[in-house]
Design a protein around this motif. Structure first.
Motif, PDB file in Angstrom:
ATOM      1  N   ASP A  34      -7.539 -11.502  -6.402  1.00 30.06           N
ATOM      2  CA  ASP A  34      -7.673 -11.201  -7.594  1.00 30.06           C
ATOM      3  C   ASP A  34      -7.940 -10.109  -9.070  1.00 30.06           C
ATOM      4  OD1 ASP A  34     -10.675 -11.284  -7.429  1.00 30.06           O
ATOM      5  OD2 ASP A  34     -10.919 -12.602  -8.067  1.00 30.06           O
ATOM      6  N   LEU A  35      -8.068  -9.305  -8.046  1.00 31.11           N
ATOM      7  CA  LEU A  35      -8.371  -7.845  -8.738  1.00 31.11           C
ATOM      8  C   LEU A  35      -6.710  -6.893  -7.868  1.00 31.11           C
ATOM      9  CD1 LEU A  35     -11.811  -7.442  -8.166  1.00 31.11           C
ATOM     10  CD2 LEU A  35     -10.985  -7.991 -10.460  1.00 31.11           C
ATOM     11  N   PRO A  36      -5.820  -7.573  -8.662  1.00 29.15           N
ATOM     12  CA  PRO A  36      -4.420  -6.641  -7.753  1.00 29.15           C
ATOM     13  C   PRO A  36      -4.626  -5.139  -8.490  1.00 29.15           C
ATOM     14  CG  PRO A  36      -3.525  -7.898  -9.814  1.00 29.15           C
ATOM     15  CD  PRO A  36      -5.199  -8.212  -9.672  1.00 29.15           C
ATOM     16  N   PHE A  37      -5.023  -4.543  -9.544  1.00 25.42           N
ATOM     17  CA  PHE A  37      -5.452  -3.193  -9.609  1.00 25.42           C
ATOM     18  C   PHE A  37      -6.110  -2.262  -8.549  1.00 25.42           C
ATOM     19  CE2 PHE A  37     -10.318  -4.016 -11.039  1.00 25.42           C
ATOM     20  CZ  PHE A  37     -10.661  -2.963 -10.442  1.00 25.42           C
ATOM     21  N   PHE A  38      -6.999  -2.739  -7.796  1.00 24.11           N
ATOM     22  CA  PHE A  38      -7.838  -2.406  -6.515  1.00 24.11           C
ATOM     23  C   PHE A  38      -5.630  -1.869  -5.216  1.00 24.11           C
ATOM     24  CE2 PHE A  38     -12.150  -3.101  -6.977  1.00 24.11           C
ATOM     25  CZ  PHE A  38     -12.341  -2.028  -7.440  1.00 24.11           C
ATOM     26  N   LEU A  39      -5.238  -2.707  -5.524  1.00 24.65           N
ATOM     27  CA  LEU A  39      -4.313  -2.979  -4.128  1.00 24.65           C
ATOM     28  C   LEU A  39      -3.519  -1.614  -5.533  1.00 24.65           C
ATOM     29  CD1 LEU A  39      -2.025  -3.428  -2.276  1.00 24.65           C
ATOM     30  CD2 LEU A  39      -0.656  -5.277  -4.906  1.00 24.65           C
ATOM     31  N   LYS A  40      -3.013  -1.086  -5.848  1.00 21.02           N
ATOM     32  CA  LYS A  40      -2.092  -0.239  -6.741  1.00 21.02           C
ATOM     33  C   LYS A  40      -2.756   1.224  -6.351  1.00 21.02           C
ATOM     34  CE  LYS A  40       1.248   0.825  -9.483  1.00 21.02           C
ATOM     35  NZ  LYS A  40       1.273   2.245  -8.981  1.00 21.02           N
ATOM     36  N   ILE A  41      -3.760   0.910  -6.732  1.00 23.55           N
ATOM     37  CA  ILE A  41      -4.877   1.880  -6.956  1.00 23.55           C
ATOM     38  C   ILE A  41      -4.386   2.702  -4.568  1.00 23.55           C
ATOM     39  CG2 ILE A  41      -7.191   3.135  -6.083  1.00 23.55           C
ATOM     40  CD1 ILE A  41      -8.005   1.449  -9.212  1.00 23.55           C
ATOM     41  N   ALA A  42      -4.971   1.558  -4.004  1.00 24.29           N
ATOM     42  CA  ALA A  42      -5.059   1.544  -2.399  1.00 24.29           C
ATOM     43  C   ALA A  42      -3.470   1.967  -1.991  1.00 24.29           C
ATOM     44  CB  ALA A  42      -5.329   0.192  -2.393  1.00 24.29           C
ATOM     45  N   LEU A  43      -2.661   1.713  -2.494  1.00 20.69           N
ATOM     46  CA  LEU A  43      -0.899   1.979  -2.546  1.00 20.69           C
ATOM     47  C   LEU A  43      -1.403   3.710  -3.515  1.00 20.69           C
ATOM     48  CD1 LEU A  43       0.540  -1.598  -3.113  1.00 20.69           C
ATOM     49  CD2 LEU A  43       0.334  -0.223  -0.844  1.00 20.69           C
ATOM     50  N   ASP A  44      -1.218   3.644  -4.585  1.00 22.76           N
ATOM     51  CA  ASP A  44      -1.008   5.038  -4.659  1.00 22.76           C
ATOM     52  C   ASP A  44      -1.764   6.622  -3.942  1.00 22.76           C
ATOM     53  OD1 ASP A  44      -0.419   6.311  -7.610  1.00 22.76           O
ATOM     54  OD2 ASP A  44      -2.389   6.757  -7.328  1.00 22.76           O
ATOM     55  N   VAL A  45      -3.119   5.678  -3.592  1.00 21.69           N
ATOM     56  CA  VAL A  45      -4.144   6.846  -2.878  1.00 21.69           C
ATOM     57  C   VAL A  45      -3.320   6.556  -1.308  1.00 21.69           C
ATOM     58  CG1 VAL A  45      -6.422   7.239  -2.332  1.00 21.69           C
ATOM     59  CG2 VAL A  45      -5.979   6.544  -4.539  1.00 21.69           C
ATOM     60  N   CYS A  46      -3.125   5.636  -1.094  1.00 18.27           N
ATOM     61  CA  CYS A  46      -3.090   6.169   0.176  1.00 18.27           C
ATOM     62  C   CYS A  46      -1.518   6.867   0.833  1.00 18.27           C
ATOM     63  CB  CYS A  46      -2.463   5.135   1.374  1.00 18.27           C
ATOM     64  SG  CYS A  46      -4.556   4.922   1.894  1.00 18.27           S
ATOM     65  N   ALA A  47      -0.464   6.554  -0.721  1.00 21.41           N
ATOM     66  CA  ALA A  47       1.051   8.117  -0.670  1.00 21.41           C
ATOM     67  C   ALA A  47       0.659   8.714  -0.402  1.00 21.41           C
ATOM     68  CB  ALA A  47       1.878   6.839  -1.922  1.00 21.41           C
ATOM     69  N   LYS A  48      -0.695   8.808  -1.444  1.00 25.21           N
ATOM     70  CA  LYS A  48      -0.278  10.491  -1.373  1.00 25.21           C
ATOM     71  C   LYS A  48      -0.831  10.816   0.028  1.00 25.21           C
ATOM     72  CE  LYS A  48      -0.798  11.010  -6.379  1.00 25.21           C
ATOM     73  NZ  LYS A  48      -0.624   9.414  -6.908  1.00 25.21           N
ATOM     74  N   GLN A  49      -0.989  10.716   1.298  1.00 27.05           N
ATOM     75  CA  GLN A  49      -1.649  11.232   2.123  1.00 27.05           C
ATOM     76  C   GLN A  49      -0.304  11.275   3.232  1.00 27.05           C
ATOM     77  OE1 GLN A  49      -5.423  11.474   3.833  1.00 27.05           O
ATOM     78  NE2 GLN A  49      -5.479  11.512   1.963  1.00 27.05           N
ATOM     79  N   ASN A  50      -0.614  12.669   4.111  1.00 27.92           N
ATOM     80  CA  ASN A  50       0.153  12.656   4.836  1.00 27.92           C
ATOM     81  C   ASN A  50       0.537  11.845   5.968  1.00 27.92           C
ATOM     82  OD1 ASN A  50       1.714  14.345   7.174  1.00 27.92           O
ATOM     83  ND2 ASN A  50       0.427  16.382   6.918  1.00 27.92           N
ATOM     84  N   SER A  51       2.081  11.209   5.839  1.00 30.58           N
ATOM     85  CA  SER A  51       1.512  10.073   6.946  1.00 30.58           C
ATOM     86  C   SER A  51       2.410  10.439   8.010  1.00 30.58           C
ATOM     87  CB  SER A  51       3.265   9.352   6.292  1.00 30.58           C
ATOM     88  OG  SER A  51       4.650  10.152   6.280  1.00 30.58           O
ATOM     89  N   GLU A  52       2.028  11.372   8.749  1.00 33.33           N
ATOM     90  CA  GLU A  52       2.426  11.173  10.120  1.00 33.33           C
ATOM     91  C   GLU A  52       1.099  10.558  11.230  1.00 33.33           C
ATOM     92  OE1 GLU A  52       1.789  15.439  13.806  1.00 33.33           O
ATOM     93  OE2 GLU A  52       1.918  15.727  11.696  1.00 33.33           O
ATOM     94  N   HIS A  53       1.712   9.543  12.290  1.00 30.14           N
ATOM     95  CA  HIS A  53       0.911   9.093  12.767  1.00 30.14           C
ATOM     96  C   HIS A  53       0.834   7.070  12.350  1.00 30.14           C
ATOM     97  CE1 HIS A  53      -0.129  12.573  15.197  1.00 30.14           C
ATOM     98  NE2 HIS A  53      -0.726  12.566  13.974  1.00 30.14           N
ATOM     99  N   LEU A  54       1.810   7.396  11.378  1.00 26.32           N
ATOM    100  CA  LEU A  54       1.124   6.715   9.989  1.00 26.32           C
ATOM    101  C   LEU A  54       2.032   5.059  11.009  1.00 26.32           C
ATOM    102  CD1 LEU A  54      -1.030   3.961   8.503  1.00 26.32           C
ATOM    103  CD2 LEU A  54       0.301   5.651   6.072  1.00 26.32           C
ATOM    104  N   VAL A  55       2.234   3.927  11.032  1.00 17.79           N
ATOM    105  CA  VAL A  55       2.594   2.946  11.589  1.00 17.79           C
ATOM    106  C   VAL A  55       2.984   1.642  10.477  1.00 17.79           C
ATOM    107  CG1 VAL A  55       3.738   1.758  13.451  1.00 17.79           C
ATOM    108  CG2 VAL A  55       2.680   3.180  14.929  1.00 17.79           C
ATOM    109  N   GLU A  56       2.474   1.740   9.971  1.00 20.40           N
ATOM    110  CA  GLU A  56       2.517   0.954   9.122  1.00 20.40           C
ATOM    111  C   GLU A  56       0.846   0.013   8.305  1.00 20.40           C
ATOM    112  OE1 GLU A  56       3.172  -3.582  10.347  1.00 20.40           O
ATOM    113  OE2 GLU A  56       1.512  -3.567  11.645  1.00 20.40           O
ATOM    114  N   THR A  57       1.310  -0.499   7.282  1.00 19.58           N
ATOM    115  CA  THR A  57       0.360  -0.431   6.186  1.00 19.58           C
ATOM    116  C   THR A  57       0.344  -2.113   5.721  1.00 19.58           C
ATOM    117  OG1 THR A  57       0.056   1.313   4.699  1.00 19.58           O
ATOM    118  CG2 THR A  57      -1.452  -0.529   3.988  1.00 19.58           C
TER     119      THR A  57
END
Length: 357
Positions: A34-57
């Motif tokens: 019921d708090l989608p802003f946390f989803l937006k933040i999590a996606l935004d934050v993790c999208a700025k990470q080096n994605s090497e080794h990351l398979v899926e979210t």
């Protein structure tokens, strides 16, 4: 049947993974439904990470899942280029159990179980939505360190519970941003990861989620980084909001977590989602008005402001925010800074501030 016995009976086995397991790791995002802003933040934050080794979210909304949340996942994940995004939902019985018992810690455990069973990788990272990753290579290095050391769990912080250190148990790590071996997690029955009481060292102790299973694991299979680095963590924000929902007014926001949520909504969420969190203007009035739904009147609250404000400033000055987000947070906190004397770095007794207001 007692509740603990219920969970032991119904959560004694893992579902078989339908697909082959891949090298690398999955991010499990435990998001309030019921708090989608946390989803937006999590996606935004993790999208700025080096994605090497990351398979899926894997996004796992809790039992408070509201209509429209899944659609926002689809919309916002279009800009999430670091990995595919999937949603893993609670089973119907789990939705009912959590809505009836209203236990945020049980909710979190069900999110963990759903995330693990949905994963298709050797490792998983448990991402806290109120934690901001500031170092772009943090998750890459975190995973590589876990694999290199061949450990079951790699943490970023000491466990919060002082009982362990007081009793000479020093290998337990906090669960936020925990990188763990999925085979290790599945070597225990699912219910064992749940927060519950167990007899340990001659006394009955309350073990938080994943702490009982860590306690049963050989110390050399669990480790953490030498010091905390590369992130700012506000802690216990969602659980505070759940208590606020159940609490009769007024509610003393003693750690400024509801204020933080409103600031983050204003900075991050472009949707028209109807949140049950008062406006910034309303929260400001709670500094002097004891009749408000949310208040900031106690001396203890004043004492917590420096730590909260320091973390917020770390976030404001970090490179993960754009100019508009940083400005929204900076301007939004101005009224509270005036009340608590932050600009002059003087935290005078709260009673004096109220008298002068």
């Amino acid at each position: 049947m007692k509740l603990n016995d219920f969970y032991k009976f119904f959560y004694s086995k893992w579902e078989k993974s339908p697909e082959a397991v891949a090298d690398g790791y999955s991010i499990i995002m435990q998001t309030p439904g019921d708090l989608p802003f946390f989803l937006k933040i999590a996606l935004d934050v993790c999208a700025k990470q080096n994605s090497e080794h990351l398979v899926e979210t894997i996004v796992v909304p809790d039992s408070q899942l509201k209509r429209g949340f899944t659609e926002l996942v689809k919309t916002w994940s279009k800009d999430y280029s670091v990995s595919p995004v999937r949603v893993a939902k609670f089973q119907p019985l789990e939705m009912l159990l959590n809505r009836y018992h209203r236990n945020p810690f049980n909710n979190c455990w069900h999110q963990l179980i759903r995330g693990i069973e949905a994963s298709r990788t050797n490792y998983c990272l448990l991402h806290d939505v109120d934690l901001f990753l500031l170092e772009p290579d943090l998750l890459k290095k975190h995973y590589e360190s876990c694999v290199e050391k061949q450990v079951a769990c790699m943490g970023v912080s000491e466990v919060w519970d002082p009982w362990f250190k007081e009793n000479g148990v020093d290998h337990i790590v906090a669960t936020w941003e925990l990188m763990f071996d999925v085979n290790w997690a599945k070597s225990f029955e699912p219910w064992e990861h749940r927060a519950h009481y167990e007899l340990a060292l001659g006394e009955l102790h309350s073990f938080d989620m994943m702490l009982w299973t860590q306690y049963q694991t050989q110390p050399n299979r669990i480790t953490r980084h030498e010091k905390e680095w590369g992130f700012v963590h506000f802690n216990h924000v969602t659980s505070t909001y759940r208590r606020f929902q159940q609490h009769k007014a007024p509610y003393e926001d003693s750690y400024f977590r509801l204020l933080l949520m409103r600031l983050l909504i204003n900075a991050y969420d472009p949707s028209d989602w109807a949140y049950d969190i008062p406006s910034l203007e309303y929260l400001c009035q709670g500094v002097t008005d004891p009749s408000h739904r949310v208040t900031y009147l106690q001396e203890e609250t004043r004492l917590h402001y420096p730590e909260f404000r320091t973390k917020l400033q770390q976030l404001i000055e970090s490179p993960i925010l754009d100019d508009q987000q940083a400005t929204t947070l900076s301007q939004g906190i101005t009224a509270f800074d005036r009340v608590y004397g932050y600009a002059k770095n003087q935290f005078v007794p709260f009673g004096a501030l109220i008298s002068a207001a």
